[in-house]
Write a protein that holds these residues in place. Structure first.
Motif, PDB file in Angstrom:
ATOM      1  N   THR A 161     -12.646 -13.975  -1.589  1.00 40.39           N
ATOM      2  CA  THR A 161     -12.922 -14.537  -0.259  1.00 40.39           C
ATOM      3  C   THR A 161     -11.652 -14.668   0.586  1.00 40.39           C
ATOM      4  N   ARG A 162     -10.578 -14.048   0.138  1.00 42.29           N
ATOM      5  CA  ARG A 162      -9.308 -14.189   0.870  1.00 42.29           C
ATOM      6  C   ARG A 162      -8.804 -12.845   1.371  1.00 42.29           C
ATOM      7  N   LEU A 163      -8.018 -12.921   2.459  1.00 43.49           N
ATOM      8  CA  LEU A 163      -7.186 -11.775   2.805  1.00 43.49           C
ATOM      9  C   LEU A 163      -6.006 -11.811   1.832  1.00 43.49           C
ATOM     10  N   VAL A 164      -5.782 -10.689   1.140  1.00 39.85           N
ATOM     11  CA  VAL A 164      -4.737 -10.613   0.119  1.00 39.85           C
ATOM     12  C   VAL A 164      -3.653  -9.648   0.613  1.00 39.85           C
ATOM     13  N   ILE A 165      -2.435 -10.133   0.683  1.00 44.51           N
ATOM     14  CA  ILE A 165      -1.320  -9.262   1.097  1.00 44.51           C
ATOM     15  C   ILE A 165      -0.384  -9.084  -0.090  1.00 44.51           C
ATOM     16  N   ALA A 166      -0.306  -7.842  -0.573  1.00 45.00           N
ATOM     17  CA  ALA A 166       0.589  -7.522  -1.689  1.00 45.00           C
ATOM     18  C   ALA A 166       1.945  -7.130  -1.121  1.00 45.00           C
ATOM     19  N   LEU A 167       3.010  -7.637  -1.736  1.00 42.71           N
ATOM     20  CA  LEU A 167       4.361  -7.472  -1.198  1.00 42.71           C
ATOM     21  C   LEU A 167       5.265  -6.755  -2.197  1.00 42.71           C
ATOM     22  N   ASP A 168       5.843  -5.658  -1.781  1.00 43.69           N
ATOM     23  CA  ASP A 168       6.845  -4.961  -2.593  1.00 43.69           C
ATOM     24  C   ASP A 168       7.713  -4.149  -1.634  1.00 43.69           C
ATOM     25  N   PRO A 169       9.008  -4.411  -1.567  1.00 47.07           N
ATOM     26  CA  PRO A 169       9.812  -3.739  -0.546  1.00 47.07           C
ATOM     27  C   PRO A 169       9.819  -2.209  -0.652  1.00 47.07           C
ATOM     28  N   MET A 170       9.736  -1.667  -1.878  1.00 46.20           N
ATOM     29  CA  MET A 170       9.919  -0.223  -2.037  1.00 46.20           C
ATOM     30  C   MET A 170       8.661   0.430  -2.610  1.00 46.20           C
ATOM     31  N   LEU A 171       8.005   1.248  -1.812  1.00 45.23           N
ATOM     32  CA  LEU A 171       6.862   2.028  -2.307  1.00 45.23           C
ATOM     33  C   LEU A 171       7.412   3.407  -2.673  1.00 45.23           C
ATOM     34  N   ALA A 172       7.764   3.569  -3.950  1.00 50.26           N
ATOM     35  CA  ALA A 172       8.456   4.794  -4.383  1.00 50.26           C
ATOM     36  C   ALA A 172       7.446   5.778  -4.980  1.00 50.26           C
ATOM     37  N   THR A 173       7.268   5.795  -6.303  1.00 49.67           N
ATOM     38  CA  THR A 173       6.242   6.691  -6.882  1.00 49.67           C
ATOM     39  C   THR A 173       4.842   6.179  -6.570  1.00 49.67           C
ATOM     40  N   GLY A 174       4.733   4.880  -6.360  1.00 47.15           N
ATOM     41  CA  GLY A 174       3.426   4.252  -6.132  1.00 47.15           C
ATOM     42  C   GLY A 174       2.766   3.786  -7.412  1.00 47.15           C
ATOM     43  N   ASN A 175       3.349   4.130  -8.578  1.00 46.91           N
ATOM     44  CA  ASN A 175       2.685   3.772  -9.839  1.00 46.91           C
ATOM     45  C   ASN A 175       2.500   2.269 -10.005  1.00 46.91           C
ATOM     46  N   SER A 176       3.564   1.497  -9.737  1.00 49.80           N
ATOM     47  CA  SER A 176       3.423   0.055  -9.957  1.00 49.80           C
ATOM     48  C   SER A 176       2.563  -0.580  -8.865  1.00 49.80           C
ATOM     49  N   SER A 177       2.651  -0.064  -7.646  1.00 47.25           N
ATOM     50  CA  SER A 177       1.826  -0.624  -6.564  1.00 47.25           C
ATOM     51  C   SER A 177       0.352  -0.377  -6.837  1.00 47.25           C
ATOM     52  N   VAL A 178       0.036   0.833  -7.287  1.00 47.34           N
ATOM     53  CA  VAL A 178      -1.360   1.159  -7.599  1.00 47.34           C
ATOM     54  C   VAL A 178      -1.850   0.266  -8.740  1.00 47.34           C
ATOM     55  N   ALA A 179      -0.998   0.083  -9.767  1.00 48.72           N
ATOM     56  CA  ALA A 179      -1.395  -0.750 -10.910  1.00 48.72           C
ATOM     57  C   ALA A 179      -1.593  -2.193 -10.468  1.00 48.72           C
ATOM     58  N   ALA A 180      -0.702  -2.696  -9.609  1.00 48.73           N
ATOM     59  CA  ALA A 180      -0.830  -4.089  -9.139  1.00 48.73           C
ATOM     60  C   ALA A 180      -2.132  -4.254  -8.361  1.00 48.73           C
ATOM     61  N   ILE A 181      -2.451  -3.292  -7.550  1.00 49.79           N
ATOM     62  CA  ILE A 181      -3.677  -3.409  -6.740  1.00 49.79           C
ATOM     63  C   ILE A 181      -4.918  -3.246  -7.620  1.00 49.79           C
ATOM     64  N   ASP A 182      -4.821  -2.405  -8.656  1.00 56.61           N
ATOM     65  CA  ASP A 182      -5.920  -2.339  -9.642  1.00 56.61           C
ATOM     66  C   ASP A 182      -6.208  -3.744 -10.197  1.00 56.61           C
ATOM     67  N   LEU A 183      -5.131  -4.455 -10.556  1.00 57.63           N
ATOM     68  CA  LEU A 183      -5.300  -5.799 -11.140  1.00 57.63           C
ATOM     69  C   LEU A 183      -5.921  -6.765 -10.137  1.00 57.63           C
TER      70      LEU A 183
END
Ligand code: URA
Length: 210
Positions: free
Chosen positions: A125-147
């Motif tokens: 029920t919330r707006l969720v803003i994920a924060l990471d300064p560097m979007l490099a390969t995207g692997n960790s960002s994709v994994a974080a958003i999966d979670l």
């Protein structure tokens, strides 16, 4: 927010980013500039938040005044560099709830492995803003958003300072529903996974660990 990718080209953002890229910039200045840019990016990423009105009394008369609708926003720092964006955004949105996602890269598989995960309740029920300064390969960002999606989040946005085209493409493929707001998309990734021209290791530069 309609576009999958928004590049904030405002002169203040671009000027500050140039100082951050400069290898002569001190840890202290790097941290301060990241905090300042995070607030300018926050302004953009929250542009289309749901609004409602609230009845108030000004000294002159009653008024139905605009106010942000819905549950408190969730800011999710992807450790450790995400904390550099978190401080500034939290200053601007002090009522936000805060979560942390810790991931490291397995040396053998090169895949992100979770070591810490703590997020606010009722992400659905919330707006969720994920924060990471560097979007490099995207692997960790994709994994974080999966979670975050496994925790129920459906309205997610991703804030970064710098992105590589490879990371943007990877996010678009895995999470086309998650808009990205960044200050710049650089040329490429190098063989070590660094963004080029980039600014080096954001965590090391903000915490002085190198
Ligand atoms: N993470 C960083 O801190 N810097 C890069 O260039 C890529 C990933």
């Amino acid at each position: 927010m309609q576009d999958h990718l928004t590049i904030v080209k405002h002169p203040l953002v671009q000027h500050k980013l140039t100082i951050m890229r400069d290898k002569e910039t001190s840890t202290n200045s790097f941290r301060r500039l990241l905090r300042e840019i995070s607030q300018l990016l926050a302004y953009e990423i929250t542009r289309e938040m749901e609004m409602t009105t609230r009845r108030i009394e000004t000294p002159l008369c009653p008024m139905d005044a605009p106010t942000i609708d819905g549950k408190k926003m969730a800011l999710i720092s992807i450790l450790r560099a995400g904390n550099g964006l978190l401080d500034g955004v939290l200053e601007l949105i002090p009522a936000a709830r805060v979560g942390f996602v810790g991931l490291y890269r397995d040396e053998k598989t090169l895949q992100p492995v979770q070591y810490y995960y703590k997020v606010p309740p009722e992400l659905a029920t919330r707006l969720v803003i994920a924060l990471d300064p560097m979007l490099a390969t995207g692997n960790s960002s994709v994994a974080a958003i999966d979670l975050l999606k496994q925790s129920g989040a459906t309205n997610i946005r991703f804030m970064c300072l710098l992105a590589a085209p490879e990371g943007v493409a990877r996010m678009k493929e895995a999470h086309p529903d998650v808009p990205i707001v960044t200050a710049a998309v650089d040329e490429k990734l190098n063989e070590l996974g660094y963004i080029v021209p980039g600014l080096g290791d954001a965590g090391d530069r903000m915490f002085g660990t190198k």
